[in-house]
Design a protein around this motif. Structure first.
Motif, PDB file in Angstrom:
ATOM      1  N   SER A  94      60.095  33.620  18.867  1.00 32.86           N
ATOM      2  CA  SER A  94      60.434  32.394  19.610  1.00 32.86           C
ATOM      3  C   SER A  94      61.937  32.144  19.551  1.00 32.86           C
ATOM      4  N   LEU A  95      62.386  31.143  20.321  1.00 32.49           N
ATOM      5  CA  LEU A  95      63.808  30.795  20.316  1.00 32.49           C
ATOM      6  C   LEU A  95      64.272  30.337  18.938  1.00 32.49           C
ATOM      7  N   ALA A  96      63.373  29.723  18.168  1.00 27.88           N
ATOM      8  CA  ALA A  96      63.726  29.256  16.824  1.00 27.88           C
ATOM      9  C   ALA A  96      64.157  30.426  15.944  1.00 27.88           C
ATOM     10  N   PHE A  97      63.515  31.568  16.113  1.00 30.10           N
ATOM     11  CA  PHE A  97      63.853  32.758  15.341  1.00 30.10           C
ATOM     12  C   PHE A  97      65.299  33.183  15.600  1.00 30.10           C
ATOM     13  N   PHE A  98      65.705  33.163  16.866  1.00 28.09           N
ATOM     14  CA  PHE A  98      67.060  33.596  17.213  1.00 28.09           C
ATOM     15  C   PHE A  98      68.102  32.576  16.771  1.00 28.09           C
ATOM     16  N   THR A  99      67.687  31.327  16.598  1.00 25.90           N
ATOM     17  CA  THR A  99      68.590  30.326  16.042  1.00 25.90           C
ATOM     18  C   THR A  99      68.853  30.613  14.575  1.00 25.90           C
ATOM     19  N   PRO A 308      55.004  35.975  15.178  1.00 27.89           N
ATOM     20  CA  PRO A 308      55.772  35.100  16.074  1.00 27.89           C
ATOM     21  C   PRO A 308      55.233  33.672  16.069  1.00 27.89           C
ATOM     22  N   ASP A 309      56.148  32.707  16.108  1.00 26.51           N
ATOM     23  CA  ASP A 309      55.730  31.300  16.151  1.00 26.51           C
ATOM     24  C   ASP A 309      54.953  31.008  17.433  1.00 26.51           C
ATOM     25  N   ILE A 310      55.364  31.649  18.531  1.00 24.87           N
ATOM     26  CA  ILE A 310      54.739  31.429  19.834  1.00 24.87           C
ATOM     27  C   ILE A 310      54.030  32.718  20.242  1.00 24.87           C
ATOM     28  N   GLN A 311      52.719  32.671  20.416  1.00 23.66           N
ATOM     29  CA  GLN A 311      51.980  33.846  20.845  1.00 23.66           C
ATOM     30  C   GLN A 311      50.679  33.413  21.512  1.00 23.66           C
ATOM     31  N   ASP A 312      50.042  34.358  22.188  1.00 29.38           N
ATOM     32  CA  ASP A 312      48.780  34.063  22.865  1.00 29.38           C
ATOM     33  C   ASP A 312      47.688  33.804  21.839  1.00 29.38           C
ATOM     34  N   ILE A 371      57.771  23.275  28.275  1.00 27.33           N
ATOM     35  CA  ILE A 371      56.912  23.652  29.411  1.00 27.33           C
ATOM     36  C   ILE A 371      56.643  25.163  29.428  1.00 27.33           C
ATOM     37  N   PRO A 372      57.685  26.037  29.318  1.00 29.92           N
ATOM     38  CA  PRO A 372      57.412  27.483  29.287  1.00 29.92           C
ATOM     39  C   PRO A 372      57.081  27.989  27.873  1.00 29.92           C
ATOM     40  N   ARG A 373      56.866  27.068  26.939  1.00 30.85           N
ATOM     41  CA  ARG A 373      56.551  27.405  25.544  1.00 30.85           C
ATOM     42  C   ARG A 373      57.656  28.210  24.871  1.00 30.85           C
TER      43      ARG A 373
END
Length: 576
Positions: A94-99, A308-312, A371-373
């Motif tokens: 997720s974007l948090a990881f790259f932060t 990943p924090d965001i996944q299906d 919205i796009p998760r």
């Protein structure tokens, strides 16, 4: 990860077994060579022993070639798979990881850490297997030749276990520190090259050089520690080996002088013993290489093993075509335990244009990023046509959303490929039509090679307005029903903004559009304007209603244009 290549590894191991056996055969054949040829002067032995030696070296050479090619193919294949898997894992985060992880550090994982693993898999494993086979064969030879001498020669080996173990642990620790420093160095390098304009503008070349030199010096110190550990391993083994050889020569020479043994037996034993110490010395260095590989592997798998924090979700379905709209229900979002959005409730109809305004840090970008998760809600839920976005696949969700941001990201590729990014199968006609709708076709045709012109890293070869129109063309080509515009014109001058705004108007037609606007005059025609303060919705309505209300939006509008008098006067100028 090596499991798919086990047959190849077995074949390589057979080659290495042959190499070890042929290495051991050399001291064995030296015994009859000395006793039969030089002592007994046997003519028949003079005929077959040289031929046997040629055969041994030929077979050893062929087996060596086979094991080198086979083992390196296994090692390099595993490392390639590992690098690809690591990259895929990074892409899924997720974007948090790259932060949390700077770009340079992630680059170091893919390059330097993987190189350490490559050395362990390609070189160290080969040496480990080959030298182990050679060691076993040579030990068999010395015990077969003279078991008493063998025990004397082998007595020094237990003495090597402790120092080798200590050196290996120290090597792993130093390697980890070295890789961390290399990641920091890469991060500094990436930042200063990407931000070279700012570095030069503020005259900070010397300061940045100092930072880089300091990290480079740290890396030098860790590298020297690695060199020192490697350098001490071989002399240590040679000294201990020398003790064993001295004892063997004394006892073996005494037996020859007394007639208890033949010169051929003694020299055969000495040859095998001398050969024995060479693979042992290499295995000592292999221990250091393997520990370096383990250190790199631990850092690699710390990412590969990260979920990943965001996944299906299991059983997630595809999001069907959008007909109704977006419902944001009781949404709260926290970033690192800090509340960013608080109990947001909002319904957006299909085809509606909704703008979000507020002071910096109010939560506008955080809301549209849900919205796009790019992030997941902490509480509440977001529905699209009644489907919770967490219950559908990420691919199907994001395929329904196009995004144009203030920071235009383009790739070091042609104009055509940048527009077609995300759907490279689109025809040239589709690409041209999208560019025309984005008011980009004319300036593209004026480029040296038109649509085949390379625009440089991050689009450095074209202007800001031109980059933004290419990104709008990319969004038009995607033809997604939901559009997110995140301050898409805030960094442009007036002339470029007029061109881009016209392209945005074409892009917004018939789409559910969420707009974050820095210039409030650009959202006057939005169906609704949502004012956010400290992560909460404080008011909503169209431009006229909110201006009449004289609340937060009225305050923001007049605050932005106070240097030009009343906000409504400025609005009239904008409309002109």
């Amino acid at each position: 990860m090596a499991k798919p290549y086990i047959p190849r590894f077995i074949l390589a191991s057979l080659c290495m077994l042959i190499v070890g056996a042929m290495q051991a055969a050399l001291p064995l054949i030296s015994r009859p060579a000395i006793d039969k040829i030089f002592v007994s002067k046997d003519l028949a032995s003079l005929k077959w022993i040289p031929l046997a030696i040629v055969g041994i070296f030929l077979l050893k050479g062929l087996a060596t070639y086979g094991q080198v090619v086979l083992m390196n193919s296994v090692g390099l294949r595993v490392v390639t798979d590992l690098r690809n898997r690591l990259y895929d894992c990074i892409q899924r985060q997720s974007l948090a990881f790259f932060t949390e992880h700077p770009t340079g550090v992630l680059m170091s994982r893919i390059t330097n850490d993987v190189l350490a693993v490559q050395a362990a898999t390609s070189e160290a494993v080969t040496a480990l297997v080959k030298d182990s086979f050679t060691l076993i064969c040579l030990i068999g030879v010395i015990f077969y030749t003279d078991w008493k001498l063998a025990l004397i020669g082998m007595i020094v080996f237990p003495l090597t276990i402790y120092p080798i173990s200590r050196l290996g642990k120290k090597m792993r620790k130093v390697t980890t520190s070295s890789q961390v420093t290399m990641g920091t160095l890469n991060s500094l390098l990436q930042e200063t090259i990407a931000g070279t304009r700012i570095v030069k503008a503020f005259g900070m070349e010397k300061y940045e050089g100092g930072r880089f030199n300091a990290e480079s010096e740290r890396l030098f110190k860790f590298s020297m520690k690695q060199v020192t550990i490697n350098a001490i391993s071989s002399p240590l083994m040679e000294f201990l080996g020398g003790l064993g050889i001295a004892a063997v020569i004394f006892y073996g020479g005494y037996n020859v002088l007394k007639g208890y043994s033949t010169p051929g037996t003694f020299f055969s034993f000495i040859a095998a013993l001398l050969m024995l110490y060479e693979p042992i010395k290499r295995l000592t260095n292999v221990n250091n290489t393997i520990n370096q590989g383990i250190a790199g592997g631990e850092r690699i798998f710390s990412i590969i093993d990260r979920v990943p924090d965001i996944q299906d979700k299991p059983g997630a379905g595809k999001l069907p075509p959008i007909k109704e709209g977006i419902d944001i229900q009781n949404v709260t979002f926290r970033y690192e335990e800090k509340p960013v959005l608080k109990n947001i409730n909002l319904s957006i109809k299909a085809g509606e244009v909704v703008a979000f305004v507020g002071m910096s840090g109010g939560g506008k970008t955080s809301l549209v990023n849900l919205i796009p998760r790019f992030y997941d809600v902490s509480d509440g839920r977001i529905l699209i046509d009644g489907h919770d976005i967490r219950s559908v696949t990420l691919q199907s969700l994001r395929s329904r959303i196009a995004i144009v941001t203030q920071q235009t990201i383009l790739f070091n590729d042609t104009v055509k490929n940048n527009i077609a990014y995300g759907d490279i199968q689109r025809t040239d006609e589709d690409i041209f039509n999208a560019a025309k709708a984005a008011n980009a076709h004319d300036f593209i045709m004026n480029l040296p090679e038109g649509y085949d012109s390379n625009i440089g890293e991050l689009g450095t070869k074209i202007s800001g307005g031109e980059k933004q129109r290419i990104s709008i063309a990319r969004a038009l080509l995607k033809d997604a029903p939901i559009l997110i515009l995140d301050e898409a014109t805030s960094s442009l001058d007036t002339e470029a903004e007029i061109e881009v705004q016209g392209a945005l108007d074409n892009l917004m037609k018939g789409r559910t559009t969420l707009v974050i606007a820095h210039r409030l005059s650009t959202i006057r025609n939005a169906d609704r304007i949502i004012a956010l303060v400290n992560g909460m919705i404080v008011e909503e309505g169209n431009h006229e209603a909110l201006m009449a209300k004289k609340g937060e939006y009225y305050r923001l509008y007049n605050l932005q244009f106070k240097d030009e008098g009343n906000g409504n006067d400025r609005l009239a100028k904008d409309l002109e």
